[in-house]
Write a protein that holds these residues in place. Structure first.
Motif, short mmCIF file in Angstrom:
data_model
loop_
_atom_site.label_atom_id
_atom_site.label_comp_id
_atom_site.label_asym_id
_atom_site.label_seq_id
_atom_site.Cartn_x
_atom_site.Cartn_y
_atom_site.Cartn_z
N GLN A 1 -11.43 10.60 2.89
CA GLN A 1 -10.66 10.09 4.02
C GLN A 1 -10.73 8.56 3.99
O GLN A 1 -11.78 7.98 4.24
CB GLN A 1 -11.22 10.62 5.34
CG GLN A 1 -11.17 12.12 5.50
CD GLN A 1 -9.78 12.64 5.79
OE1 GLN A 1 -8.91 11.89 6.20
NE2 GLN A 1 -9.57 13.93 5.58
N LEU A 2 -9.62 7.91 3.64
CA LEU A 2 -9.58 6.45 3.57
C LEU A 2 -8.87 5.89 4.81
O LEU A 2 -7.89 6.46 5.28
CB LEU A 2 -8.85 5.99 2.31
CG LEU A 2 -9.51 6.35 0.97
CD1 LEU A 2 -8.66 5.85 -0.19
CD2 LEU A 2 -10.92 5.79 0.89
N MET A 3 -9.40 4.79 5.31
CA MET A 3 -8.85 4.16 6.52
C MET A 3 -7.76 3.17 6.14
O MET A 3 -7.99 2.26 5.33
CB MET A 3 -9.95 3.43 7.28
CG MET A 3 -11.18 4.26 7.59
SD MET A 3 -10.88 5.57 8.78
CE MET A 3 -10.68 4.60 10.26
N ASN A 4 -6.55 3.35 6.72
CA ASN A 4 -5.55 2.32 6.48
C ASN A 4 -5.94 1.05 7.25
O ASN A 4 -6.64 1.11 8.26
CB ASN A 4 -4.14 2.79 6.84
CG ASN A 4 -4.00 3.29 8.26
OD1 ASN A 4 -4.78 2.92 9.12
ND2 ASN A 4 -3.01 4.12 8.51
N PRO A 5 -5.54 -0.14 6.75
CA PRO A 5 -6.01 -1.40 7.35
C PRO A 5 -5.71 -1.47 8.84
O PRO A 5 -4.64 -1.06 9.30
CB PRO A 5 -5.23 -2.46 6.57
CG PRO A 5 -4.90 -1.80 5.27
CD PRO A 5 -4.67 -0.36 5.59
N GLU A 6 -6.65 -2.01 9.61
CA GLU A 6 -6.49 -2.11 11.05
C GLU A 6 -6.67 -3.54 11.53
O GLU A 6 -7.34 -4.35 10.90
CB GLU A 6 -7.48 -1.20 11.77
CG GLU A 6 -8.93 -1.45 11.43
CD GLU A 6 -9.88 -0.47 12.08
OE1 GLU A 6 -9.41 0.41 12.82
OE2 GLU A 6 -11.09 -0.58 11.87
N TYR A 7 -6.03 -3.85 12.64
CA TYR A 7 -6.13 -5.19 13.21
C TYR A 7 -5.67 -5.16 14.67
O TYR A 7 -5.03 -4.19 15.12
CB TYR A 7 -5.29 -6.19 12.41
CG TYR A 7 -3.81 -5.82 12.30
CD1 TYR A 7 -2.90 -6.18 13.30
CD2 TYR A 7 -3.33 -5.10 11.21
CE1 TYR A 7 -1.58 -5.83 13.21
CE2 TYR A 7 -1.99 -4.76 11.11
CZ TYR A 7 -1.12 -5.12 12.11
OH TYR A 7 0.21 -4.79 12.03
N GLU A 8 -6.02 -6.23 15.40
CA GLU A 8 -5.61 -6.40 16.79
C GLU A 8 -4.96 -7.77 16.95
O GLU A 8 -5.44 -8.77 16.40
CB GLU A 8 -6.81 -6.30 17.73
CG GLU A 8 -7.40 -4.91 17.85
CD GLU A 8 -8.59 -4.88 18.79
OE1 GLU A 8 -8.64 -3.98 19.64
OE2 GLU A 8 -9.44 -5.77 18.67
#
Length: 710
Positions: free
Chosen positions: A405-412
């Motif tokens: 399970q790989l996390m797609n890039p996240e940001y705020e």
């Protein structure tokens, strides 16, 4: 007379020498702690190296601290990928044999660095393929044959073919195999039996569950779920809830041992128990978790956590033990970071696992070859992942594919938008910016910035400035619930601060309510609560004299949230809610007239309660409640803005109607703040951070691939 004078001078000189010696002793300790803080908390490795070097040169006779400084310098260089690490460790080993702990660690790290320099004769480029699913569940565990993926969604257990009829990289038709049994997962903690006939899952009965969680075993095709009778399945972190079934599905391995009030410590043991009832058996010592049966059922791989006697961080390694009990074998020998999520190859000759290095997010898979007794047969090899992964590995197929399970890039990002809706204006760059709160004059927006700093930006966008926090401790804005709200007179910020400290040489942290001048300076701590509770979500009363916040309490091993108020000076602490108010772990706000405090409930409602306590009243209902949601009254109190389903909503008590505030931003709205003139709403837009199912292949040398397919 002269003798008396001489005696006085001698005493003075003696005191001066003693004081100077004491001062010098303190100076080298202070410098060491400063260097360590720079390394561990500020994560400024180059600056830390220079500070440790200064100590080495200035206090060469302080052997203990020089040895520690050399060890830490080596660790810093190692993190930077610099071969200077080898020189530092070697200097420590050669010159300070009396510092046994440091020398032992240096030798272990030297050994690992030498091994890491050895490359495979036939290096391969691993191939990563995303499996597309119409509804991405964010979790999933592969069946033993690798053809199906089990996942948890909406309290039910589902399975789905990994390859459908359209394309081999597009999943097939999902099948629900249970009704809503409260199935729960946060890190791939459920499992298949080796014969593919059974699936074991954790469950919960309500949103704010007890740490003691029931376990069900479910037929993988169809059938009635069976509850496994265990004395306790009480864990702290999500990864500790991982389950494993023997190949025939008759024996369950699980973890338990969490103690409420001691969540920073590792008390867990691994147990086995017959699924159909019988005596539980403790298999491993304290500090162990994440069991995984071998394909033939003879062994169980697991994770063992230890505390570094120098840094006081937990680190972990992979171990193997006979499934019937016996002597455990250590598979890996890391001295830092966390190894987690072990899975076996189909032939039982290798174990794959993820690793999280210190101060970094996990982007590494390691492959450890082992003998039929569980001993390592060769050094483990690292494979770098293209994205981060926080879940246990999803499985290892017979054709040598590993599910991840790989996390797609996240940001705020923080935006502002007219209350009537429209196209939002971006005021901060991409990064980690949240909890936007306006200054009373409407000229600035304060927020929680990177690494928990309190920062601000002009309301129309521009240069970001941080507010300096001066303290002997490392204090940062906690998540969730940092607050960062400005007092009505514009002079003071209230925030929920995490504080790192040491107790009996053990690194700990707590969360309490602080205030600090808007220009920065020394923070004032208003509350002091037990480490396991934590005070969060603070906000000012309209007159600026009182602060409201949320504090949990533990009743019969369950957490219940309450709203408290306290004066701006830290006096008159008062609890204004009780258990029946069902307060949720989420933001709160005062009504503009200061008479009420508004809050989310666990029953998916927004309610208000008198600021002095009393009976709460319903404001409106919402689709769901989450700690990342927010609510805020308009300056005159005629409308309430809140976030739900990733959108901003405005409710009018007068009309009883709710409308969506359109933003034009393709991201999920979370935190909000109403401008002082009532014309705009500042909000945080969150994007990414979803776990997606991938398969990794072509990661083994040809000779190992051939062996594993025999």
């Amino acid at each position: 007379m002269k003798a008396k004078r001489f005696y006085s001078i001698a005493i003075f000189l003696m005191i001066t020498l003693v004081f100077t010696g004491f001062q010098n002793q303190q100076d080298h300790k202070v410098l060491f702690e400063k260097a360590k803080y720079t390394m561990e908390t500020k994560a400024n490795l180059k600056e830390a190296i220079n500070l440790f070097e200064s100590l080495i040169k200035t206090y060469p006779n302080e052997k203990e601290y020089v040895a520690k400084s050399l060890l830490y310098q080596g660790m810093c260089y190692e993190k930077l990928g610099n071969q200077e690490a080898v020189k530092k460790y070697q200097t420590l080993v050669n010159n300070f044999p009396g510092q046994k702990n440091e020398v032992t660690l240096a030798k272990e790290r030297l050994s690992r660095l030498v091994i890491a320099e050895k490359e495979l004769e036939t290096p391969l480029e691993p191939k990563f393929t995303k499996i597309k699913m119409p509804t991405n569940p964010g979790n999933g565990v592969l069946s033993p044959d690798g053809k199906r993926l089990a996942f948890i969604y909406d309290g039910c257990v589902w399975t789905i073919p990994v390859s459908g009829g359209i394309d081999q990289n597009i999943a097939g038709e999902p099948k629900r195999i249970t009704d809503n049994i409260g199935a729960w997962d946060m890190s791939n903690s459920f499992c298949w039996s080796g014969n593919g006939k059974w699936i074991a899952v954790n469950a919960k009965t309500n949103e704010h569950k007890s740490p003691d969680m029931p376990i069900y075993v479910v037929p993988s095709e169809d059938g009635k779920p069976q509850k496994v009778q265990v004395t306790s399945h009480m864990c702290g972190w999500p990864s500790e809830y991982r389950l494993s079934l023997s190949p025939d599905g008759k024996t369950l391995a699980y973890t338990t041992g969490y103690k409420p009030g001691d969540w920073q410590k590792k008390f867990t043991h691994i147990y086995t128990v017959p699924v159909n009832g019988g005596e539980e058996k403790v298999l491993t010592e304290e500090g162990t978790q994440e069991p995984a049966f071998s394909p033939d059922g003879s062994m169980i791989a697991y994770v063992k956590c230890l505390k570094d006697n120098i840094v006081n961080y937990y680190y972990s390694n992979i171990w193997v033990i006979p499934s019937n009990g016996g002597t455990a074998v250590k598979v890996t020998n890391f001295q830092s970071g966390q190894a987690f999520g072990p899975v076996w190859s189909a032939d039982g000759k290798m174990i794959a696992f993820l690793r999280r290095p210190e101060w970094q997010n996990p982007k590494e898979v390691w492959i450890a070859p082992i003998t039929d007794k569980g001993n390592p047969s060769a050094p483990a090899q690292k494979i770098d992942l293209p994205l981060e992964s926080f879940h246990a590995l999803a499985g290892w197929t017979p054709d040598n594919k590993i599910g991840i399970q790989l996390m797609n890039p996240e940001y705020e990002i923080i935006y502002t938008v007219p209350v009537s809706g429209g196209i939002a204006t971006q005021i901060t760059p991409q990064g980690w910016k949240s909890y936007p709160k306006w200054s009373p004059d409407g000229k600035k927006i304060f927020f929680r910035g990177d690494r928990g700093k309190i920062a601000y930006v002009p309301a129309d966008g521009g240069t970001i400035d941080s507010i300096p926090i001066r303290s002997e401790f490392d204090i940062f804005g906690a998540l969730p619930g940092s607050g960062n709200e400005i007092s009505p007179d514009g002079k003071t910020i209230v925030f929920s601060g995490g504080k790192i400290f040491y107790e009996n040489s053990e690194r700990k942290w707590d969360v309490n309510i602080y205030t600090i001048p808007v220009e920065g300076g020394n923070p004032t701590q208003l509350t002091q609560v037990a480490v396991e509770l934590q005070d969060r979500f603070p906000c000012w009363s309209p007159d600026g004299n009182t602060i409201a916040f949320i504090r949990p309490e533990i009743i019969d091993k369950e957490f219940f949230m309450h709203i408290y108020t306290i004066s701006k000076g830290g006096e008159n602490l008062k609890k204004i809610t009780d258990k029946s108010d069902e307060v949720s772990w989420a933001p709160i706000d005062w009504s503009p007239d200061g008479k009420y405090i508004t809050f989310f409930t666990k029953n998916n409602t927004i309610q208000s309660i008198p600021a002095e306590g009393g009976e709460s009243v319903l404001i409106t209902r919402v689709d769901s409640v989450n700690s990342q949601f927010d609510l805020s009254w308009s300056p005159v109190g005629k409308e309430l803005a809140y976030t739900d389903q990733g959108k901003i909503w405005v409710y009018s008590p007068e009309s009883g109607k709710t409308r969506e505030v359109k933003t034009g931003v393709d991201a999920r709205a979370t935190k909000i703040g109403w401008s002082p003139d009532g014309e705009k709403i500042a909000f945080t837009a969150f994007s990414g951070g979803n776990a997606e199912f991938w398969q990794m292949e072509n990661f083994l040398p040809k000779e190992e691939t051939a062996i594993s397919q025999d």
